[in-house]
Motif scaffolding. Structure first.
Motif, PDB file in Angstrom:
ATOM      1  N   VAL A  96       9.022 -12.252  -1.467  1.00  0.00           N
ATOM      2  CA  VAL A  96       8.753 -10.915  -0.928  1.00  0.00           C
ATOM      3  C   VAL A  96       8.332 -10.028  -2.093  1.00  0.00           C
ATOM      4  N   ALA A  97       7.117  -9.507  -2.027  1.00  0.00           N
ATOM      5  CA  ALA A  97       6.587  -8.638  -3.081  1.00  0.00           C
ATOM      6  C   ALA A  97       6.357  -7.256  -2.482  1.00  0.00           C
ATOM      7  N   ASP A  98       7.195  -6.300  -2.866  1.00  0.00           N
ATOM      8  CA  ASP A  98       7.160  -4.961  -2.287  1.00  0.00           C
ATOM      9  C   ASP A  98       6.417  -4.010  -3.228  1.00  0.00           C
ATOM     10  N   GLU A  99       5.156  -3.740  -2.925  1.00  0.00           N
ATOM     11  CA  GLU A  99       4.300  -2.856  -3.724  1.00  0.00           C
ATOM     12  C   GLU A  99       4.368  -3.233  -5.216  1.00  0.00           C
ATOM     13  N   PRO A 100       4.168  -4.495  -5.564  1.00  0.00           N
ATOM     14  CA  PRO A 100       4.411  -4.916  -6.953  1.00  0.00           C
ATOM     15  C   PRO A 100       3.382  -4.420  -7.958  1.00  0.00           C
ATOM     16  N   THR A 101       2.246  -3.887  -7.486  1.00  0.00           N
ATOM     17  CA  THR A 101       1.190  -3.484  -8.421  1.00  0.00           C
ATOM     18  C   THR A 101       0.943  -1.980  -8.435  1.00  0.00           C
ATOM     19  N   THR A 102       1.691  -1.221  -7.638  1.00  0.00           N
ATOM     20  CA  THR A 102       1.392   0.206  -7.474  1.00  0.00           C
ATOM     21  C   THR A 102       1.488   0.976  -8.785  1.00  0.00           C
ATOM     22  N   ALA A 103       2.460   0.643  -9.634  1.00  0.00           N
ATOM     23  CA  ALA A 103       2.682   1.407 -10.865  1.00  0.00           C
ATOM     24  C   ALA A 103       1.880   0.882 -12.047  1.00  0.00           C
ATOM     25  N   LEU A 104       0.978  -0.071 -11.810  1.00  0.00           N
ATOM     26  CA  LEU A 104       0.259  -0.715 -12.901  1.00  0.00           C
ATOM     27  C   LEU A 104      -1.177  -0.198 -12.993  1.00  0.00           C
ATOM     28  N   ASP A 105      -1.743  -0.303 -14.206  1.00  0.00           N
ATOM     29  CA  ASP A 105      -3.154   0.054 -14.351  1.00  0.00           C
ATOM     30  C   ASP A 105      -4.018  -0.994 -13.657  1.00  0.00           C
ATOM     31  N   VAL A 106      -5.307  -0.678 -13.485  1.00  0.00           N
ATOM     32  CA  VAL A 106      -6.190  -1.507 -12.681  1.00  0.00           C
ATOM     33  C   VAL A 106      -6.312  -2.923 -13.239  1.00  0.00           C
ATOM     34  N   VAL A 107      -6.427  -3.043 -14.554  1.00  0.00           N
ATOM     35  CA  VAL A 107      -6.589  -4.367 -15.173  1.00  0.00           C
ATOM     36  C   VAL A 107      -5.329  -5.208 -14.986  1.00  0.00           C
ATOM     37  N   THR A 108      -4.166  -4.609 -15.227  1.00  0.00           N
ATOM     38  CA  THR A 108      -2.911  -5.342 -15.071  1.00  0.00           C
ATOM     39  C   THR A 108      -2.665  -5.671 -13.605  1.00  0.00           C
ATOM     40  N   GLN A 109      -3.026  -4.742 -12.715  1.00  0.00           N
ATOM     41  CA  GLN A 109      -2.882  -4.995 -11.282  1.00  0.00           C
ATOM     42  C   GLN A 109      -3.671  -6.236 -10.877  1.00  0.00           C
TER      43      GLN A 109
ATOM     44  N   ILE B 155       3.978  -6.504   0.603  1.00  0.00           N
ATOM     45  CA  ILE B 155       4.088  -5.155   1.145  1.00  0.00           C
ATOM     46  C   ILE B 155       3.136  -4.242   0.377  1.00  0.00           C
ATOM     47  N   THR B 156       2.277  -3.511   1.096  1.00  0.00           N
ATOM     48  CA  THR B 156       1.310  -2.665   0.412  1.00  0.00           C
ATOM     49  C   THR B 156       0.778  -1.578   1.345  1.00  0.00           C
ATOM     50  N   HIS B 157       0.200  -0.534   0.744  1.00  0.00           N
ATOM     51  CA  HIS B 157      -0.532   0.483   1.497  1.00  0.00           C
ATOM     52  C   HIS B 157      -2.029   0.330   1.297  1.00  0.00           C
ATOM     53  N   ASP B 158      -2.418  -0.643   0.465  1.00  0.00           N
ATOM     54  CA  ASP B 158      -3.816  -0.806   0.046  1.00  0.00           C
ATOM     55  C   ASP B 158      -4.444  -1.962   0.817  1.00  0.00           C
TER      56      ASP B 158
ATOM     57  N   LEU C  60      -6.264   3.770   7.064  1.00  0.00           N
ATOM     58  CA  LEU C  60      -6.053   3.060   5.804  1.00  0.00           C
ATOM     59  C   LEU C  60      -7.382   2.596   5.198  1.00  0.00           C
ATOM     60  N   ILE C  61      -8.299   2.156   6.042  1.00  0.00           N
ATOM     61  CA  ILE C  61      -9.619   1.752   5.559  1.00  0.00           C
ATOM     62  C   ILE C  61     -10.388   2.955   5.036  1.00  0.00           C
ATOM     63  N   ASP C  62     -10.337   4.073   5.764  1.00  0.00           N
ATOM     64  CA  ASP C  62     -11.015   5.290   5.308  1.00  0.00           C
ATOM     65  C   ASP C  62     -10.441   5.761   3.974  1.00  0.00           C
ATOM     66  N   SER C  63      -9.121   5.656   3.822  1.00  0.00           N
ATOM     67  CA  SER C  63      -8.488   6.059   2.567  1.00  0.00           C
ATOM     68  C   SER C  63      -8.963   5.195   1.410  1.00  0.00           C
ATOM     69  N   ALA C  64      -9.091   3.892   1.654  1.00  0.00           N
ATOM     70  CA  ALA C  64      -9.581   2.991   0.608  1.00  0.00           C
ATOM     71  C   ALA C  64     -11.005   3.342   0.219  1.00  0.00           C
ATOM     72  N   HIS C  65     -11.836   3.700   1.209  1.00  0.00           N
ATOM     73  CA  HIS C  65     -13.216   4.100   0.920  1.00  0.00           C
ATOM     74  C   HIS C  65     -13.261   5.393   0.114  1.00  0.00           C
ATOM     75  N   ASP C  66     -12.362   6.333   0.445  1.00  0.00           N
ATOM     76  CA  ASP C  66     -12.317   7.608  -0.288  1.00  0.00           C
ATOM     77  C   ASP C  66     -11.949   7.376  -1.748  1.00  0.00           C
ATOM     78  N   ILE C  67     -10.965   6.498  -1.990  1.00  0.00           N
ATOM     79  CA  ILE C  67     -10.560   6.196  -3.365  1.00  0.00           C
ATOM     80  C   ILE C  67     -11.712   5.563  -4.126  1.00  0.00           C
ATOM     81  N   GLU C  68     -12.424   4.646  -3.460  1.00  0.00           N
ATOM     82  CA  GLU C  68     -13.560   3.983  -4.113  1.00  0.00           C
ATOM     83  C   GLU C  68     -14.641   4.998  -4.483  1.00  0.00           C
TER      84      GLU C  68
END
Length: 292
Positions: free
Chosen positions: A195-208, A230-233, A273-281
């Motif tokens: 079970v991986a609960d948001e394991p990359t949220t606090a990491l920079d893009v390369v480390t993620q 588990i993720t919001h992304d 959630l898809i719209d949010s991902a597009h906004d971030i991009e």
């Protein structure tokens, strides 16, 4: 006290054989959640959740903050807060575990847990080597065999110079190094479900990206544990997992193959959630252009 063993640590191929060699269609799923409801006082943040992960499968549980996804993960992992009241069924490897804390579960029904904040997941007072050897010694490995297994595990998660890591306390490591150690710790238990609960949220893009690639390599298929991610992304979910279940307001509102969910979302929460991902991009592209 468990009997110590001097057997050599398993190679990755041997782990695959152990996990997959006896797998048949009659084997239980890695995870089966039925009508899970979690109450916190008068609130019901999780209401009637059903989930299913086959042995070796990867499922992303996707949702915005407050959707109930992390509480669902906590129920699966056996670490709900004391005030929580849970009903329904959670089976890990065919064993009912809902009302059993993680430490009281049978070995075959335990899960490996990787959380968002790796700094709190590790004991700040103990060196990394000691923390990694402990579950291996509980499995019955001798001191020498446990040390060899730890070396193999750390190299397997991309830490190719294990000695400095083993001598360090968690606070001396970077966030990416700690997250890799947490993954190695989860794998040390040889569980059937991670079970991986948001394991990359606090990491920079390369480390993620590096941690996601490790999860891709070390979970799923015939040779690795199943994964509940588990993720919001939604972009991360689709890149890693075969299936996606979307939660909103404590309920699973949509589920299906990852490619299908992304291409043709059927629920407003998924579309948000898809719209949010597009906004971030778009924001990242604009920031890059501005910086250049």
């Amino acid at each position: 006290m468990p009997q110590r063993s001097d057997r050599a640590p398993r190679t990755n191929d041997q782990r695959a054989e152990r996990l997959s060699g006896a797998t048949t269609l009659a084997d239980p799923p890695a995870l089966s959640v039925s009508d899970l409801t979690v109450r916190l006082g008068s609130a019901t943040p999780v209401a009637g959740v059903d989930l299913h992960i086959r042995a070796g499968g990867r499922l992303a549980l996707l949702g915005a903050s407050g959707s109930g996804k992390s509480l669902t993960a906590a129920a699966v992992a056996g670490c709900l807060p004391p005030i929580a009241r849970a009903h329904g069924s959670v089976q890990v490897g065919g064993t009912e575990v809902l009302h059993r804390p993680a430490a009281r579960r049978a070995a075959a029904a335990r899960v490996g847990l990787v959380v968002q904040d790796s700094a709190t997941a590790l004991n700040p007072m103990a060196r990394i080597g000691r923390q990694l050897r402990e579950p291996l010694r509980r499995r019955g490995l001798s001191r020498a065999a446990a040390a060899a297994e730890v070396d193999l595990l750390l190299r397997g998660v991309g830490l190719n110079d294990p000695e400095p890591i083993l001598r360090s306390h968690p606070g001396a490591l970077s966030g990416g190094q700690r997250q890799r150690v947490c993954l190695a710790l989860a794998l040390a238990c040889e569980v059937g479900l991670l079970v991986a609960d948001e394991p990359t949220t606090a990491l920079d893009v390369v480390t993620q990206a590096a941690v996601l690639e490790l999860l891709r390599q070390r979970t799923g298929g015939a040779g690795g544990p199943a994964l509940l991610f588990i993720t919001h992304d939604i972009a991360v979910a689709a890149s890693l997992c075969d299936e996606i279940a979307v939660m909103d307001a404590g309920v699973v509102v949509e589920r299906g193959p990852a490619a299908q969910i992304v291409a043709a979302p059927g629920h407003p929460a998924t579309r948000r959630l898809i719209d949010s991902a597009h906004d971030i991009e778009r924001d990242l592209v604009a920031a890059t252009r501005w910086a250049s």
